[in-house]
Design a protein around this motif. Structure first.
Motif, PDB file in Angstrom:
ATOM      1  N   ALA A  40      39.140  29.855  15.714  1.00 42.62           N
ATOM      2  CA  ALA A  40      39.688  30.641  16.827  1.00 42.62           C
ATOM      3  C   ALA A  40      39.209  30.028  18.130  1.00 42.62           C
ATOM      4  O   ALA A  40      38.010  30.011  18.412  1.00 42.62           O
ATOM      5  N   LEU A  41      40.162  29.511  18.914  1.00 43.88           N
ATOM      6  CA  LEU A  41      39.860  29.020  20.258  1.00 43.88           C
ATOM      7  C   LEU A  41      40.321  30.076  21.248  1.00 43.88           C
ATOM      8  O   LEU A  41      41.501  30.456  21.266  1.00 43.88           O
ATOM      9  N   VAL A  42      39.397  30.551  22.060  1.00 46.89           N
ATOM     10  CA  VAL A  42      39.705  31.559  23.071  1.00 46.89           C
ATOM     11  C   VAL A  42      39.961  30.858  24.395  1.00 46.89           C
ATOM     12  O   VAL A  42      39.133  30.079  24.875  1.00 46.89           O
ATOM     13  N   LEU A  43      41.131  31.134  24.968  1.00 44.91           N
ATOM     14  CA  LEU A  43      41.486  30.628  26.294  1.00 44.91           C
ATOM     15  C   LEU A  43      41.200  31.754  27.276  1.00 44.91           C
ATOM     16  O   LEU A  43      41.903  32.769  27.305  1.00 44.91           O
ATOM     17  N   LEU A  44      40.134  31.593  28.047  1.00 46.81           N
ATOM     18  CA  LEU A  44      39.605  32.660  28.881  1.00 46.81           C
ATOM     19  C   LEU A  44      39.847  32.356  30.352  1.00 46.81           C
ATOM     20  O   LEU A  44      39.600  31.246  30.821  1.00 46.81           O
ATOM     21  N   GLY A  45      40.335  33.352  31.084  1.00 50.61           N
ATOM     22  CA  GLY A  45      40.551  33.155  32.509  1.00 50.61           C
ATOM     23  C   GLY A  45      41.212  34.362  33.140  1.00 50.61           C
ATOM     24  O   GLY A  45      41.709  35.253  32.455  1.00 50.61           O
ATOM     25  N   GLU A  46      41.223  34.358  34.465  1.00 49.99           N
ATOM     26  CA  GLU A  46      41.849  35.455  35.196  1.00 49.99           C
ATOM     27  C   GLU A  46      43.365  35.337  35.164  1.00 49.99           C
ATOM     28  O   GLU A  46      43.920  34.290  34.821  1.00 49.99           O
ATOM     29  N   SER A  47      44.029  36.407  35.564  1.00 53.04           N
ATOM     30  CA  SER A  47      45.482  36.383  35.691  1.00 53.04           C
ATOM     31  C   SER A  47      45.896  35.295  36.672  1.00 53.04           C
ATOM     32  O   SER A  47      45.287  35.142  37.737  1.00 53.04           O
ATOM     33  N   GLY A  48      46.904  34.516  36.299  1.00 54.11           N
ATOM     34  CA  GLY A  48      47.380  33.456  37.159  1.00 54.11           C
ATOM     35  C   GLY A  48      46.682  32.123  36.968  1.00 54.11           C
ATOM     36  O   GLY A  48      46.988  31.148  37.666  1.00 54.11           O
ATOM     37  N   SER A  49      45.768  32.050  35.993  1.00 51.53           N
ATOM     38  CA  SER A  49      45.016  30.809  35.788  1.00 51.53           C
ATOM     39  C   SER A  49      45.810  29.760  35.009  1.00 51.53           C
ATOM     40  O   SER A  49      45.408  28.592  34.961  1.00 51.53           O
ATOM     41  N   GLY A  50      46.923  30.174  34.394  1.00 54.42           N
ATOM     42  CA  GLY A  50      47.743  29.234  33.635  1.00 54.42           C
ATOM     43  C   GLY A  50      47.680  29.426  32.133  1.00 54.42           C
ATOM     44  O   GLY A  50      48.338  28.700  31.379  1.00 54.42           O
ATOM     45  N   LYS A  51      46.916  30.414  31.670  1.00 53.50           N
ATOM     46  CA  LYS A  51      46.716  30.629  30.237  1.00 53.50           C
ATOM     47  C   LYS A  51      48.030  30.889  29.504  1.00 53.50           C
ATOM     48  O   LYS A  51      48.338  30.243  28.495  1.00 53.50           O
ATOM     49  N   SER A  52      48.792  31.842  30.003  1.00 53.79           N
ATOM     50  CA  SER A  52      50.026  32.217  29.316  1.00 53.79           C
ATOM     51  C   SER A  52      51.076  31.108  29.384  1.00 53.79           C
ATOM     52  O   SER A  52      51.831  30.904  28.437  1.00 53.79           O
ATOM     53  N   THR A  53      51.113  30.386  30.512  1.00 58.87           N
ATOM     54  CA  THR A  53      52.046  29.264  30.619  1.00 58.87           C
ATOM     55  C   THR A  53      51.722  28.207  29.579  1.00 58.87           C
ATOM     56  O   THR A  53      52.617  27.654  28.923  1.00 58.87           O
ATOM     57  N   LEU A  54      50.442  27.923  29.394  1.00 60.48           N
ATOM     58  CA  LEU A  54      50.044  26.958  28.370  1.00 60.48           C
ATOM     59  C   LEU A  54      50.489  27.429  26.989  1.00 60.48           C
ATOM     60  O   LEU A  54      51.055  26.653  26.208  1.00 60.48           O
ATOM     61  N   ALA A  55      50.230  28.693  26.682  1.00 59.67           N
ATOM     62  CA  ALA A  55      50.596  29.232  25.369  1.00 59.67           C
ATOM     63  C   ALA A  55      52.099  29.154  25.144  1.00 59.67           C
ATOM     64  O   ALA A  55      52.568  28.752  24.067  1.00 59.67           O
ATOM     65  N   ARG A  56      52.885  29.530  26.149  1.00 64.19           N
ATOM     66  CA  ARG A  56      54.344  29.505  25.984  1.00 64.19           C
ATOM     67  C   ARG A  56      54.871  28.070  25.896  1.00 64.19           C
ATOM     68  O   ARG A  56      55.878  27.820  25.226  1.00 64.19           O
TER      69      ARG A  56
END
Length: 267
Positions: A40-56
């Motif tokens: 399990a790799l956790v991608l941790l960050g605030e809203s707008g950091s790019g996490k969801s864009t990377l996932a999508r």
């Protein structure tokens, strides 16, 4: 849900650029990371950091007009070179996706059982509609839903928030993918339901050996599920390491501030 092939995710120098009225914006900027089977790799960050864009982007859904560079390989297959038809086969069959908002992953006009049946038929897990209908309640049960037959016969709006979240998890896991991407899967759930969802993911890691990319801003979720954590800020990965080590003593100033600002921060 029977285990299928185990998948390894390898992202190399991934950049996702959007054009806005103010110019080009790099939502993801030169990111490299890996997720191994059973990890399990956790991608941790605030809203707008790019996490969801990377996932999508891993799913082939970076957003309209996005320009994507780099490589996203799933057990050797470069997903960025695939056409939409091949990507559609990968999504669901090799990669399962749990969206932040379960309502975004459910058709409000179709009963839950019908939606599961369609996924099973689309990816050829079941040869006939009758067989798929028999499997659907079992998938809901394995996602932790009691009264699975009733839930299968219900529309999404007739379910509680926890039931809807478990339903999208059942949909994501219906074809036994080797990689699961979960985007803030416990947002807006009460503490009891949240704990049950996290226990479900922990079981998937140990029993089925899936690779899990977990997007979250929640330190507690990171501690509960993560093997490694990658802290993301302004589209970049600024620090990566084993969960307990990084969350206990982060080195980067932003990572330290992020962890310190949340309950469950440094110990």
């Amino acid at each position: 849900m029977t285990a299928r092939s185990r998948e390894h995710l390898d992202i190399t120098d991934l950049t996702v650029t959007h054009t806005t009225g103010g110019g080009d914006v790099r939502a993801v900027d030169g990111v490299s990371l890996t997720v191994a089977p059973g990890e399990a790799l956790v991608l941790l960050g605030e809203s707008g950091s790019g996490k969801s864009t990377l996932a999508r982007t891993v799913l082939g859904l970076p957003g309209r007009g996005a320009r994507v560079r780099g490589r996203v390989r799933l057990s050797g297959t470069d997903l960025l070179t695939l056409g939409e038809r091949d990507l559609s086969d990968v999504r669901g069959r090799r990669i399962g996706y749990v969206p932040q908002d379960p309502d975004a992953g459910l058709d409000p006009l179709r009963k839950v059982g019908a939606q599961l049946t369609e996924v099973l038929l689309r990816h050829r897990v079941s040869e006939t509609r009758r067989a798929a209908r028999r499997i659907a309640p079992a998938l809901l049960e394995e996602a932790g839903i009691t009264e699975a037959a009733r839930v299968a016969a219900s529309y999404p709006h007739q379910l509680s928030g926890g039931q809807r979240q478990r339903t999208v998890i059942a949909l994501a896991l219906a074809c036994a993918p080797g990689l699961l991407i979960a985007d803030e899967p416990t947002t807006a759930l009460d503490a009891l339901v949240r704990a049950r969802i996290l226990n479900l993911f922990a079981g998937l890691l140990t029993e089925r050996g899936i690779a899990l990319l977990l997007v979250t801003h929640d330190i507690g979720v990171a501690r509960r599920l993560g093997d490694r954590v990658a802290v993301m800020h302004a589209g970049r990965i600024i620090e990566t390491g084993p969960v307990e080590k990084l969350l206990s003593s982060p080195h980067h100033p932003y990572a330290a501030a992020l962890v310190a600002a949340q309950p469950g921060g440094p110990r």
